[in-house]
Design an enzyme around this catalytic site. Structure first.
Site, PDB file in Angstrom:
ATOM      1  N   GLY A  34      38.310  37.742  31.181  1.00  0.00           N
ATOM      2  CA  GLY A  34      37.201  38.126  30.326  1.00  0.00           C
ATOM      3  C   GLY A  34      36.298  39.108  31.038  1.00  0.00           C
ATOM      4  N   CYS A  35      35.497  39.829  30.247  1.00  0.00           N
ATOM      5  CA  CYS A  35      34.627  40.844  30.834  1.00  0.00           C
ATOM      6  C   CYS A  35      33.538  40.200  31.678  1.00  0.00           C
ATOM      7  CB  CYS A  35      34.044  41.733  29.746  1.00  0.00           C
ATOM      8  SG  CYS A  35      33.397  40.853  28.317  1.00  0.00           S
ATOM      9  N   TYR A  36      32.870  39.193  31.136  1.00  0.00           N
ATOM     10  CA  TYR A  36      31.834  38.526  31.933  1.00  0.00           C
ATOM     11  C   TYR A  36      32.407  37.964  33.229  1.00  0.00           C
ATOM     12  CZ  TYR A  36      28.331  38.722  28.126  1.00  0.00           C
ATOM     13  OH  TYR A  36      27.427  39.126  27.187  1.00  0.00           O
TER      14      TYR A  36
END
Lengths: 345, 345, 345, 345
Positions: free
Chosen positions: B149-151
């Site tokens: 995921g980006c986070y």
């Protein structure tokens, strides 16, 4: 074999965009960059985005050192400075592509009316106006390029073919242009502060912008007689991108197909012109790229042709077209270094 | 020889970014793209920015046709769908890089707690978590990648080296993350309308975001024991870019130099990690590029280490890291297709 | 009967916001405005938005003339200037509300550590820190107000009640704050240019911002002992609005209800505090208004309380709170002139 | 004594703006608001910005209940719905101000050509086109108002005086208009997503927008003969604000002074028209307010008059003008509830 290039005035927005393009250009070596304000500082300190891509430090400008280091020099300085240094560079045998207004006019009088006394009027005859798609052959042979203004680029590319082919009445042209604020440059000023620009939209320099005589000069040449266009620039709440909506009266009998055919023929071999037909162009579609997207609609009830052209003001409107011109001048592929796709959003 | 690749779910924002990167990648042939919503439509009609770069039309997904056309398949679909189709693709001998959450967890239970029943739990053991710099060797041998995921990418890259080396107390971590809205995807929704986002900044899913267990799982593995980080995501009034500010308690005696050395050693051969030292990273410096810029400040008065990491959520946070993983899996240069410099502004 | 007010430094962003509020305030007459830069120019020429609302021209500052014209004077100048002119105004019997840092500290030493030598240290004992909801009674009796900084306002309002009531451990506080760029003022600078700010998000002055000692001083007073908070400010790509996300360790046994009750009790009669419960506040909801919206979430797994507060940095963070303080000092209704609703979007 | 008002369709952007204005209007009681989508929900849950200002919950629309509760009803619904419910309200004796297109045309045929079959054509003769400054006297006596479109408002206000006085050639009009995206409403759609709008500028519905016949109808009435204007709308990367740049051929001999005098005379008693002379108007100067700022430049070389008008599309272009019309219809001061100054930035 690689062309050696220098950027004089590398830390303004157009200069930095030149540095970005040239650093990734497969056919050149970026050998020298100058910046009065940042002499002695690494370029990637001024523009951390480019860390890992540009290792050069900025230098103060010196004509000998520049001419030694480069075969082609880009001058990305405020007008007035380029005409003072161009002779020293040309005299040392390098080619010069100037992004200011200093070499855009064939006539010193026209330049001086809009700007100031010209310091090198003898160069105007040999300077070539760098509207790549329109003056491609002259550009190939040029030693000195006056790279077009961003507004003129977005207005002239759709108009010149139609005027040359006599499809529109040349003196009926109105150009309503809108530009992102990066065109105003990197020098701090009240009018380009974020809080002044966001949620703001406004015209400025209405009918008195210095790009107006530049536009008029090229339209007049295409028409074969004196033409004056109405030109109203506006400031958009965005950084990069320019769109001109242009209104002209078609010559009686001209159809939509005739307009489409004329543009298609003129731009048949132009890799950076994308004709969008009735779909209006969008600045977002050309962001970061050297394209000029051109669309049009004929309003028969009103007897008006509405042309729309979108460019990135820092690329096709400045640094990108300058590199395109360098590619032409040096015999490289016209698209070298300029082929990356725009982002989808 | 060129690798043949397909993008399943090509018209979402991450899918389109994949298409952009792969269309310009020198080592691959983009042979097939699918989109349920736009099947039968030219990709460049959906994304006119890419006219002239992508000639494919979108197709409906078919496992046979996809497996025939491609050696590597990227699935850029909402979670739940990838785990339904991945087995059919792996069974036909293609490698799969999934951008959803479906293959990010080693444990089906952990996935199911945050998401839903898992349709292919037997694949979780062989799936590799695609945090490129952390799992590089496993990725090289993988047939199935759960792309992070980006986070988590922006939080784990600065933390993992420090936790592995025991420089910070693993259970003291607080991550305050801020993301541009493109991370929410292209499906129309009230919360991502322009008028709702501009001049707005707000936290959301405070301490209940689904990326929290993903972060915890990787931190726990690095720490060798169960770790729970506080995680608060926020929505920024911008399109692309993510920055995480991370607070952690250093182990007594740890100096600024020790932190710098640890990061420098861990990322010595990582072409996409740029260490900025005390200078804070900025999302603008990584926009459109695959970099993760990492800086840090030690506040000795407070006994806190403040780590800051910036990525483009669609590139290093999604499509770019996926391509980086493909490069590793296929033996290409890790940077192939990902080398373009960010724009200076 | 109307209070006569003056704004010294009326053309900066905070000054102009003061002018806007005071021009529409039913209980005051705006009798004089000064601006060194724009002396002699109509205010509505500098801010055309206010044409038809403000007829005054800017004047150069003169203490006699100012004291004659006004009962209350707002000084909206860069720090250092207010402490030089405040004595001359107070000595002439007018009340002073200063928006700079010059009168925010009780201790000259604390001020001088963060700023510079203090020119009027004898006034610090009588100056009242204008955090309206916290110091309401002292403000009513004050002749000199040190109006709080924007960051401290957004951080202290959620924290002070909880620290006073002993619900959180005072030395566990971390404040991650994000501000729109209007807080940086109207003087042209590179960092606040539109092209530098849009699509950019970054921390700055990490753990070294001058608002940190201001925050620490007030927290220490509330806690009854020395407290140091970790404070990291960030710059948002927007003009107006500020949001602080604050992390603190609750005292063992403290529940969500206890936190809610504490805040509700403390702010029972506070017209500008809106408690949003678990719903996170949003800068868009307070834009242009004097509200501070406060929400919170307790993460029991991590043992952390997450407080979130949103204000408009130019209103509750500057001009609005200054007018709120004037209302208190002059016995007017606390909300006079500040009652307009924010726009829905 | 207070006028009781209702807003039918209160949760769209124009409806919410109406609610904001009416909640703060000193002469009205907002007694009922409806929303199909949010029936049963507190308005301040849908729009938290208005917490503390609006205590009503949304209801489903019922004509009896609405007519009982209100003296004046605002319908802020998509076109087609208002013409279905207006008869039931008018028949119950309430006045109706409709913000859709349903009652803007005098001729059912003109409406039906641009929209759809009209359900209440018998009302068109009594409906008054609510361009406040142009039709002030008829509005005072009206029971049913067709509130103008936002584009027509910004185009007609500068043009009508000049056409009525015969200073410009009515059939030479070209209107190049630019609008913020809030005009497209609150229903989620791809084209109004943040990531699609930011850094994007584009024309749309070129020469085919439904506001074109509305513009033509009013211009024709002013000119006393059929007139067709060229009209090209564009979408701006901002939320609120609209600016039209209008090109027209002045009648021979018309001077700048004549244009200025004509506008000044026509708008002598118009509290919401601000004439800016040669200084171009700016959407930022009217944001949130009911003003229409009008400027102009005469380009004698081209024989063109360039008019520029800026409004807030949700205020003067929708809700504000609707309230202005209500003020006129009920004998209140024309500016009641609309007097707050715009913010300086």
């Amino acid at each position: 074999m690689s062309i050696r290039v220098a950027v004089v005035g590398a830390t303004g927005y157009a200069g930095a965009e030149l540095v970005r393009i040239l650093a990734g250009h497969p056919g050149v070596t970026l050998s020298l960059i100058t910046s009065r304000q940042h002499a002695g500082t690494a370029f990637s300190t001024v523009y951390p985005a480019l860390a890992g891509h540009v290792d050069l430090a900025c230098e103060a400008f010196d004509p000998d050192r520049t001419a030694e280091a480069a075969d082609v020099v880009f001058t990305a300085l405020p007008h007035k400075l380029p005409m003072e240094i161009a002779p020293s560079l040309l005299g040392r045998g390098v080619k010069v592509i100037d992004l200011s207004a200093d070499f855009r006019f064939r006539s010193a009088a026209a330049y001086e009316k809009a700007y100031q006394p010209h310091a090198a009027p003898e160069l105007l005859a040999e300077a070539v106006y760098g509207l790549s798609e329109v003056n491609r052959e002259a550009i190939r042979r040029a030693k000195l390029i006056g790279n077009p203004g961003c507004y003129p680029t977005s207005i002239l590319l759709p108009l010149v073919p139609l005027i040359k082919d006599g499809l529109i009445e040349a003196d009926s042209v109105l150009a309503d242009s809108k530009s992102g604020v990066s065109g105003a440059g990197r020098s701090p000023s009240l009018t380009t502060l974020y809080s002044e620009v966001t949620e703001s939209f406004k015209p400025y320099k209405v009918a008195v912008h210095r790009h107006n005589p530049e536009i008029d000069a090229v339209l007049s040449e295409a028409a074969g007689r004196h033409v004056h266009a109405v030109f109203v620039p506006h400031l958009l709440p965005m950084s990069r991108g320019m769109l001109s909506t242009i209104y002209a009266r078609p010559v009686p009998g001209v159809t939509s197909d005739a307009v489409a055919d004329c543009l298609a023929a003129f731009y048949a071999d132009a890799p950076f012109i994308r004709l969008t037909g009735r779909r209006p162009p969008d600045t977002a579609h050309v962001r970061g790229a050297n394209y000029c997207d051109i669309g049009f609609v004929l309003d028969p009830a009103a007897g008006r042709l509405i042309l729309m052209a979108a460019i990135d003001n820092l690329v096709k409107g400045a640094a990108g077209q300058a590199v395109q011109n360098m590619n032409l001048m040096t015999g490289m592929d016209e698209t070298a270094g300029l082929g990356a796709a725009p982002h989808p959003i």
